[in-house]
Design a protein around this motif. Structure first.
Motif, short mmCIF file in Angstrom:
data_model
loop_
_atom_site.label_atom_id
_atom_site.label_comp_id
_atom_site.label_asym_id
_atom_site.label_seq_id
_atom_site.Cartn_x
_atom_site.Cartn_y
_atom_site.Cartn_z
N TYR A 41 0.84 -1.19 0.00
CA TYR A 41 0.00 0.00 0.00
C TYR A 41 0.88 1.24 0.00
CZ TYR A 41 -4.29 -2.51 1.30
OH TYR A 41 -5.39 -3.31 1.33
N CYS A 42 0.40 2.28 -0.65
CA CYS A 42 1.09 3.57 -0.59
C CYS A 42 0.97 4.11 0.83
CB CYS A 42 0.47 4.56 -1.57
SG CYS A 42 0.65 4.08 -3.31
N THR A 43 2.02 4.74 1.31
CA THR A 43 1.99 5.31 2.65
C THR A 43 1.73 6.80 2.62
OG1 THR A 43 4.40 5.55 2.62
CG2 THR A 43 3.50 3.54 3.62
N THR A 44 1.72 7.38 1.43
CA THR A 44 1.34 8.78 1.29
C THR A 44 -0.10 8.81 0.80
OG1 THR A 44 2.09 8.91 -0.99
CG2 THR A 44 3.69 9.49 0.72
N TYR A 45 -0.74 9.89 1.02
CA TYR A 45 -2.16 9.98 0.65
C TYR A 45 -2.39 11.06 -0.38
CZ TYR A 45 -2.91 6.55 4.20
OH TYR A 45 -2.86 5.37 4.90
N GLU A 46 -1.57 11.04 -1.42
CA GLU A 46 -1.73 11.95 -2.54
C GLU A 46 -2.86 11.43 -3.43
OE1 GLU A 46 0.02 14.80 -2.87
OE2 GLU A 46 0.92 14.27 -0.94
N PRO A 47 -3.63 12.31 -4.04
CA PRO A 47 -4.69 11.83 -4.95
C PRO A 47 -4.07 11.13 -6.16
CG PRO A 47 -4.46 14.21 -5.07
CD PRO A 47 -3.57 13.76 -3.96
N VAL A 48 -4.83 10.24 -6.75
CA VAL A 48 -4.43 9.58 -7.99
C VAL A 48 -4.90 10.46 -9.13
CG1 VAL A 48 -4.74 7.56 -9.46
CG2 VAL A 48 -4.57 7.27 -6.97
N ILE A 49 -3.97 10.95 -9.91
CA ILE A 49 -4.29 11.77 -11.07
C ILE A 49 -4.37 10.82 -12.26
CG2 ILE A 49 -3.59 13.73 -12.50
CD1 ILE A 49 -4.24 14.38 -9.49
N VAL A 50 -5.56 10.62 -12.79
CA VAL A 50 -5.79 9.61 -13.82
C VAL A 50 -4.87 9.80 -15.02
CG1 VAL A 50 -7.49 8.75 -15.47
CG2 VAL A 50 -8.12 9.05 -13.07
N ALA A 51 -4.67 11.03 -15.47
CA ALA A 51 -3.81 11.26 -16.63
C ALA A 51 -2.39 10.75 -16.39
CB ALA A 51 -3.80 12.74 -16.98
N ASP A 52 -1.95 10.73 -15.13
CA ASP A 52 -0.60 10.26 -14.81
C ASP A 52 -0.49 8.74 -14.82
OD1 ASP A 52 0.08 12.91 -14.51
OD2 ASP A 52 0.05 12.86 -12.30
N LEU A 53 -1.61 8.03 -14.92
CA LEU A 53 -1.57 6.57 -14.97
C LEU A 53 -1.00 6.06 -16.29
CD1 LEU A 53 -5.06 5.68 -13.42
CD2 LEU A 53 -2.82 5.67 -12.29
N THR A 54 -1.08 6.86 -17.32
CA THR A 54 -0.56 6.46 -18.62
C THR A 54 0.94 6.68 -18.61
OG1 THR A 54 -2.65 7.01 -19.68
CG2 THR A 54 -0.73 6.82 -21.12
N THR A 55 1.66 5.60 -18.32
CA THR A 55 3.11 5.62 -18.18
C THR A 55 3.65 4.22 -18.42
OG1 THR A 55 4.93 6.11 -16.67
CG2 THR A 55 2.93 5.27 -15.68
N ASP A 56 4.91 4.13 -18.73
CA ASP A 56 5.56 2.83 -18.85
C ASP A 56 6.17 2.39 -17.52
OD1 ASP A 56 4.99 2.48 -21.57
OD2 ASP A 56 6.76 3.61 -22.18
N THR A 57 6.16 3.27 -16.54
CA THR A 57 6.74 2.99 -15.24
C THR A 57 5.73 2.27 -14.36
OG1 THR A 57 8.06 5.00 -15.42
CG2 THR A 57 7.86 4.02 -13.24
N LEU A 58 6.12 1.09 -13.87
CA LEU A 58 5.23 0.35 -12.97
C LEU A 58 5.23 1.01 -11.60
CD1 LEU A 58 6.12 -3.33 -13.92
CD2 LEU A 58 4.14 -1.97 -14.64
N PRO A 59 4.10 0.94 -10.90
CA PRO A 59 4.00 1.59 -9.59
C PRO A 59 4.80 0.84 -8.53
CG PRO A 59 2.06 0.29 -10.00
CD PRO A 59 2.87 0.25 -11.27
N THR A 60 5.15 1.54 -7.49
CA THR A 60 5.84 0.93 -6.36
C THR A 60 4.89 0.63 -5.21
OG1 THR A 60 6.42 3.10 -5.48
CG2 THR A 60 8.03 2.03 -6.94
N CYS A 61 3.66 1.17 -5.31
CA CYS A 61 2.69 0.95 -4.23
C CYS A 61 1.27 1.08 -4.79
CB CYS A 61 2.92 1.94 -3.09
SG CYS A 61 2.72 3.68 -3.55
#
Length: 143
Positions: A41-61
């Protein structure tokens, strides 16, 4: 205790996604192995910006309990546990799927399903569309 909670969460995510896949099309399940679903789980509580989901970088959390903000300003509150969800409002349908190690998938479509937008890593989009179809956001009985 944290290991047990993480393992139970991974099993829950895989189970939910597999159940959804079977409901969508029993011949094409969304395949996530236990290793694919294990992401902290992410330990920060930043909002998920949908436009930023389009990336080649896999998430860390995995985000949870935060807002998911679509480019048009629509907001969905993500639950405390990773999973799937959707809403309809203002002439559009919105959906999201937590695809484990491959990140979040999000989509928006007009009610006529003539314009569909999808966001996520290439692998998240591929897995969701392979399992549910690229018009998943348009399915009226979508969970």
């Amino acid at each position: 205790m944290k290991l047990l909670a993480g393992l139970l969460t991974a099993v829950l995510v895989v189970t939910v996604l597999l159940v959804l896949a079977v409901r969508a099309d029993p011949d094409v399940p969304l395949s996530l192995s236990g290793a694919d679903a294990r992401i902290p789980y992410c330990t920060t509580y930043e909002p998920v910006i949908v436009a930023d989901l389009t990336t080649d970088t896999l998430p860390t959390c995995a985000p949870h309990g935060v807002e998911m903000r679509f480019p048009d300003g629509y907001v969905i509150d993500l639950p405390d546990e990773p999973g799937t969800g959707g809403r309809s409002d203002g002439g559009h349908d919105y959906t999201y799927v937590d695809v484990g190690a491959f990140g979040m998938y999000a989509a928006r479509a007009d009610h006529a399903c003539e314009q569909i937008e999808q966001w996520g890593t290439p692998e998240a989009i591929r897995r969701v569309t392979e399992a549910f179809g690229d018009d998943y956001v348009c399915v009226p009985d979508r969970p």
